[in-house]
Design an enzyme around this catalytic site. Sequence first.
Site, mmCIF file in Angstrom:
data_model
loop_
_atom_site.group_PDB
_atom_site.id
_atom_site.type_symbol
_atom_site.label_atom_id
_atom_site.label_comp_id
_atom_site.label_asym_id
_atom_site.label_seq_id
_atom_site.Cartn_x
_atom_site.Cartn_y
_atom_site.Cartn_z
ATOM 1 N N LYS A 1 0.847 -1.204 0.000
ATOM 2 C CA LYS A 1 0.000 0.000 0.000
ATOM 3 C C LYS A 1 0.883 1.256 0.000
ATOM 4 O O LYS A 1 0.581 2.226 -0.692
ATOM 5 C CB LYS A 1 -0.941 -0.011 1.218
ATOM 6 C CG LYS A 1 -2.039 -1.068 1.097
ATOM 7 C CD LYS A 1 -2.817 -1.236 2.399
ATOM 8 C CE LYS A 1 -3.702 -2.475 2.328
ATOM 9 N NZ LYS A 1 -4.271 -2.853 3.627
ATOM 10 N N GLN B 1 -5.062 -1.939 9.920
ATOM 11 C CA GLN B 1 -4.683 -3.209 9.299
ATOM 12 C C GLN B 1 -5.085 -4.363 10.217
ATOM 13 O O GLN B 1 -4.700 -4.409 11.380
ATOM 14 C CB GLN B 1 -3.159 -3.226 9.049
ATOM 15 C CG GLN B 1 -2.673 -4.407 8.239
ATOM 16 C CD GLN B 1 -3.117 -4.369 6.771
ATOM 17 O OE1 GLN B 1 -3.115 -3.326 6.132
ATOM 18 N NE2 GLN B 1 -3.513 -5.513 6.245
ATOM 19 N N ASP C 1 -11.706 1.815 4.178
ATOM 20 C CA ASP C 1 -11.867 0.358 4.098
ATOM 21 C C ASP C 1 -13.341 -0.033 4.169
ATOM 22 O O ASP C 1 -13.679 -1.208 4.019
ATOM 23 C CB ASP C 1 -11.120 -0.327 5.258
ATOM 24 C CG ASP C 1 -9.812 -0.962 4.809
ATOM 25 O OD1 ASP C 1 -9.601 -1.083 3.586
ATOM 26 O OD2 ASP C 1 -9.013 -1.325 5.685
#
Length: 278
Positions: free
Chosen positions: A49, A93, A116
């Site tokens: 990322k 994450q 997300d």
Amino acid sequence: MAILLNGKELAIQRSEALREEISLFPTQPTLVIIQIGNVPESDIYIKRKIQSGEQLGAKVIHQKYDSDISQEVVMDDIRNYNEDQNIHGIIVQLPLPENLNKNSIIETINPKKDVDGLTSVNVKNLTCNNLGIIPATTKGVITLLKHYSVELVGAHIVVVGRSSLVGKPTALALINENATVTICHSQTKNLEEITKTGDIIITATGKQNLITAQHVQEGQVIVDVGIHAIEDDGKKITGDVDFKNVEPIVEMLSPVPGGVGPMTVVSLFENLVDAYRK
Ligand code: NDP
């Protein structure tokens, strides 16, 4: 021979468009990635990322904490990022260490910066088919299918996997696309009978070779979301599909690597750019 759903190539095309768009912005879209503890797979995903962000001209801040950090400290930092006008996206994450409450931490993120798509506000938007942020993997899968002109309206789509991260949001988004969706999971009986009835199979289990020649039939489109590291450093990966034996049977198939993975990353930055514009 199946047509390969080349997510790598499509992600490169979409990244180029995104890079051009970002270059015209007065400031850099900025993403904060929160990592807690040491999960080697997370290191690999975060590295990708960060690299993608750099290539696109976005800024990525990697905020790393030890696994014994208190939840309150993490949540306070997220609240500060929520207030900071220079931060446009925040992701946590996963997985998190077990001593932390994943839901409380994710719910602290301002839904407008939740690139997300995991906060309850965005989950509800997806459930109700309202405008909101769609999780990157789900968005990547649908973008890939549409790019290859796979008809979703009225199609019977079998989603294998029911996680909140991939299986469920993908199933919901496909219902919103007017598909008829069946969700399977580890307790499903006669998986191969059900998968054979689909026009499209989307598999997201992380079980290597779960989908074999016995699970598929001619004419089907298979999207393999699964990632299974076949070397300890995570550099060599494979998916849920027994590629060698399935590929000669079906009409279209997404490879691993080079299928959904790159689409997930570019979709995340598309979500970031949307959040920046808003
Ligand atoms: P989870 O482990 O949270 O969920 C796995 C799902 O698979 C569960 O619903 C589980 O069922 C189901 N499952 C497990 N075994 C079987 C089986 N034998 N038959 C049918 N269903 C089964 O994983 P995630 O959803 O987070 O991720 C799934 C995979 O996708 C992983 O490999 C992950 O690495 C990958 N991934 C890939 C991304 C990409 O960009 N390509 C992005 C995100 C994830 P049950 O609920 O009953 O336990």
